[in-house]
Design an enzyme around this catalytic site. Structure first.
Site, short mmCIF file in Angstrom:
data_model
loop_
_atom_site.label_atom_id
_atom_site.label_comp_id
_atom_site.label_asym_id
_atom_site.label_seq_id
_atom_site.Cartn_x
_atom_site.Cartn_y
_atom_site.Cartn_z
N ASP A 45 34.62 30.39 48.43
CA ASP A 45 35.26 31.63 47.84
C ASP A 45 33.98 32.49 47.34
O ASP A 45 33.36 32.31 46.55
CB ASP A 45 36.10 31.19 46.51
CG ASP A 45 36.75 32.52 46.05
OD1 ASP A 45 37.85 32.50 46.52
OD2 ASP A 45 36.08 33.21 45.60
N TYR A 50 30.47 40.38 44.75
CA TYR A 50 29.53 39.31 44.27
C TYR A 50 28.34 39.49 44.69
O TYR A 50 27.42 39.12 44.18
CB TYR A 50 29.96 37.85 44.42
CG TYR A 50 31.39 37.44 44.00
CD1 TYR A 50 32.19 38.27 43.23
CD2 TYR A 50 32.03 36.10 44.61
CE1 TYR A 50 33.34 37.55 42.66
CE2 TYR A 50 33.38 35.84 44.19
CZ TYR A 50 34.03 36.41 43.24
OH TYR A 50 35.13 35.97 42.80
N LYS A 75 36.87 38.87 49.43
CA LYS A 75 37.98 39.98 48.61
C LYS A 75 37.65 41.28 48.90
O LYS A 75 36.39 41.81 48.95
CB LYS A 75 37.67 39.84 47.18
CG LYS A 75 38.03 38.20 46.76
CD LYS A 75 38.11 37.78 45.31
CE LYS A 75 37.85 36.34 45.47
NZ LYS A 75 36.78 35.90 45.40
N HIS A 108 41.07 42.25 45.41
CA HIS A 108 40.40 41.77 44.23
C HIS A 108 41.01 41.93 43.02
O HIS A 108 40.93 41.09 42.09
CB HIS A 108 39.04 42.21 44.38
CG HIS A 108 37.97 41.17 43.61
ND1 HIS A 108 36.65 41.12 43.81
CD2 HIS A 108 38.28 40.34 42.83
CE1 HIS A 108 36.09 40.23 43.33
NE2 HIS A 108 36.74 39.68 42.44
#
Ligand code: A2P
Length: 270
Positions: A45, A50, A75, A108
């Site tokens: 994931d 990120y 996301k 997200h």
């Protein structure tokens, strides 16, 4: 456990424990993802936000498994709301990852992080329509949301064609979001539990430690098993190999009585 799966409402299956990469910097993401893959995880994931998709993707590519045997989630950044903007962000993600399709793509959050709580319903609907197009074009196998409350999901149900397949939310002992969980269950939306260890804050709790001892497991294993017992899909994150291994070994059951105790925990955030 790691070979068990959940099934989405469109029939696609997803490995029952995922390797979470939130807060793993890009420099460490290659090694951590590789460790997870070597130790049997096939569900990773990540998210554009990120900033580690590139190295997550490199590890997936270098690991000796066909692409279709690895489940990759990413996301759509929380601040990107709108049809074309969402299509563009998706292209950025698959380019970063070096893949030509995603297994799961999530909005997200219902609002940009610096505008938490603000109403972005129209933007979410437009983004969702873009995700429906990508889904219908075969670019994504399943689509869903993250950090969505009941009203945010309801807006998509009222205005769009495809019922989200997943809602990824913070979920752990003491934060079990009962109403949201029941709503998702009613609509066949799989709940994915991020921060199943309360980002580490529950690991030193004396009651958790005592209960874990009783089952001869670690606090982390008890907390991960709790998510599964509640029908949610845990996404534990670690950069240490022994912990990555441990977090996938949760093949035991928690008694009804102990589940009741865990369900009555106060949220560690106070
Ligand atoms: P680290 O990455 O240094 O191993 P969450 O999944 O709820 O976000 O929690 C992640 C936090 O818990 C990280 O600080 C991670 O540290 C730590 N952690 C993950 N797995 C374990 C484990 N099995 N034992 C102890 N700490 C863990």
């Amino acid at each position: 456990m790691i070979k068990d799966t959940f099934t989405f409402h469109n029939g696609v299956t997803i490995p029952a424990i995922g390797f979470g990469t939130w807060q793993i910097p890009n420099e460490e993401a290659y090694d951590s993802t590789m460790m997870a893959l070597k130790n049997g995880y096939t569900h990773i994931d990540t998210a554009l936000a990120y900033r580690n998709e590139e190295n997550v993707g490199k590890a997936v590519k270098d690991f000796d498994l066909p692409r279709e045997e690895i489940f990759i989630t990413s996301k759509l950044p929380a601040q990107i709301k709108g049809y074309q903007e969402s299509l563009d962000a998706f292209n950025e993600t698959i380019t970063n990852l070096g893949v030509d399709y995603l297994d799961l793509y999530l909005i997200h959050a219902p609002w940009p992080w610096d505008k938490k709580g603000e109403d972005h319903t129209e933007g979410n609907i437009q983004s969702w329509k873009a995700m429906e197009k990508l889904y219908n074009d075969g670019k994504i196998r399943t689509i869903g949301v993250s950090n969505f409350e009941i009203s945010d999901i309801q807006a998509l149900l009222d205005n769009c064609d495809i019922v989200p397949m997943a809602n990824q939310i913070p979920f752990y002992v003491g934060r079990d979001q009962e109403d949201l969980l029941a709503f998702c269950k009613e609509h066949n939306i799989l709940v994915e539990a991020y921060s199943p260890l309360a980002t580490g804050q529950l690991l030193d709790n004396e009651d958790i430690k005592a209960m874990a001892d009783k089952y001869d497991v670690t606090p982390a294993q008890l907390l991960i098993r709790y998510c599964l017992e509640r029908g949610t899909l845990p996404l534990p994150k670690s950069t240490h190999e022994e912990r990555i291994i441990q977090n996938s070994q949760v093949d035991f059951s928690i008694s009804e009585e102990d589940m009741a105790t865990l369900n009555s925990f106060d949220d560690v955030r106070g």
